[in-house]
Design a protein around this motif. Structure first.
Motif, PDB file in Angstrom:
ATOM      1  N   GLY A  26     -38.763  38.270  31.703  1.00 14.64           N
ATOM      2  CA  GLY A  26     -37.944  37.252  31.067  1.00 14.64           C
ATOM      3  C   GLY A  26     -37.302  37.777  29.797  1.00 14.64           C
ATOM      4  N   VAL A  27     -36.108  37.235  29.490  1.00 11.75           N
ATOM      5  CA  VAL A  27     -35.344  37.691  28.333  1.00 11.75           C
ATOM      6  C   VAL A  27     -34.890  36.478  27.514  1.00 11.75           C
ATOM      7  N   ALA A  28     -34.943  36.632  26.188  1.00  8.59           N
ATOM      8  CA  ALA A  28     -34.414  35.618  25.273  1.00  8.59           C
ATOM      9  C   ALA A  28     -33.806  36.333  24.075  1.00  8.59           C
ATOM     10  N   VAL A  29     -32.886  35.650  23.407  1.00  7.98           N
ATOM     11  CA  VAL A  29     -32.253  36.188  22.207  1.00  7.98           C
ATOM     12  C   VAL A  29     -32.342  35.136  21.110  1.00  7.98           C
ATOM     13  N   GLY A  30     -32.492  35.597  19.868  1.00  5.89           N
ATOM     14  CA  GLY A  30     -32.562  34.655  18.767  1.00  5.89           C
ATOM     15  C   GLY A  30     -32.356  35.357  17.438  1.00  5.89           C
ATOM     16  N   ASN A  31     -32.300  34.540  16.377  1.00  3.22           N
ATOM     17  CA  ASN A  31     -32.129  35.139  15.046  1.00  3.22           C
ATOM     18  C   ASN A  31     -33.006  34.432  14.029  1.00  3.22           C
ATOM     19  N   ARG A  32     -33.290  35.161  12.972  1.00  6.57           N
ATOM     20  CA  ARG A  32     -34.229  34.664  11.970  1.00  6.57           C
ATOM     21  C   ARG A  32     -33.600  33.602  11.090  1.00  6.57           C
ATOM     22  N   LEU A  33     -32.273  33.512  11.010  1.00  8.70           N
ATOM     23  CA  LEU A  33     -31.635  32.518  10.147  1.00  8.70           C
ATOM     24  C   LEU A  33     -31.891  31.106  10.668  1.00  8.70           C
ATOM     25  N   LEU A  34     -31.694  30.914  11.966  1.00  9.65           N
ATOM     26  CA  LEU A  34     -31.900  29.597  12.564  1.00  9.65           C
ATOM     27  C   LEU A  34     -33.321  29.403  13.073  1.00  9.65           C
ATOM     28  N   LYS A  35     -34.059  30.522  13.237  1.00 10.44           N
ATOM     29  CA  LYS A  35     -35.414  30.502  13.792  1.00 10.44           C
ATOM     30  C   LYS A  35     -35.440  29.828  15.164  1.00 10.44           C
ATOM     31  N   THR A  36     -34.383  30.068  15.940  1.00  8.89           N
ATOM     32  CA  THR A  36     -34.313  29.534  17.294  1.00  8.89           C
ATOM     33  C   THR A  36     -34.012  30.667  18.261  1.00  8.89           C
TER      34      THR A  36
END
Length: 137
Positions: A26-36
């Motif tokens: 499984g793959v997901a992408v996210g960023n620390r600014l939105l924490k999503t």
């Protein structure tokens, strides 16, 4: 379940997470600014063929770092898939040169399935990544 705070340099802002499996990752992408995080589907490949799919996801998202889920028994003991996931993390670091962070992923697949996810592996990667992002200081 809360993760311990992870010391991650502030300049690392975009992450791709992988929920390693023998047949599907499984793959997901996210960023620390939105924490999503957002699920990005699953790579349906085994062995070294899996890295073609990984390379495509990394090229698409250009992350600063990688997060992988590492499974443990409920009591925290390691098992065969713990070793496999850690090896996968080392291979990712070696092949792509990005920092790799490990997250205890106990129950992430169970949580993904119980939430009704159509792609439980991608949803699990998303849960793993959001857990990691919440742990950042």
């Amino acid at each position: 379940m809360s993760a311990p705070a992870v010391l991650v340099p502030a300049h690392l802002t975009t992450f791709v997470a992988f929920d390693f499996g023998l047949k599907r990752t499984g793959v997901a992408v996210g960023n620390r600014l939105l924490k999503t995080a957002q699920p990005q589907g699953s790579i349906h490949a085994e062995g070294s063929a899996r890295f073609d799919g990984v390379a495509a996801k990394l090229k698409e998202w250009q992350p600063d770092a990688i997060v992988i889920g590492v499974p443990y028994h409920p009591d925290g003991a390691a098992h065969e898939n713990t070793t496999r996931a850690k090896k996968f993390g080392r291979q990712l670091h070696g092949r792509f040169g990005l920092p790799v962070f490990e997250v205890d992923e106990r129950y992430s697949t169970t949580e993904a399935i119980s939430s009704g996810a159509k792609d439980a592996d991608a949803a699990s990667a998303c849960i793993i990544l959001e857990q990691f992002l919440r742990s950042l200081t």
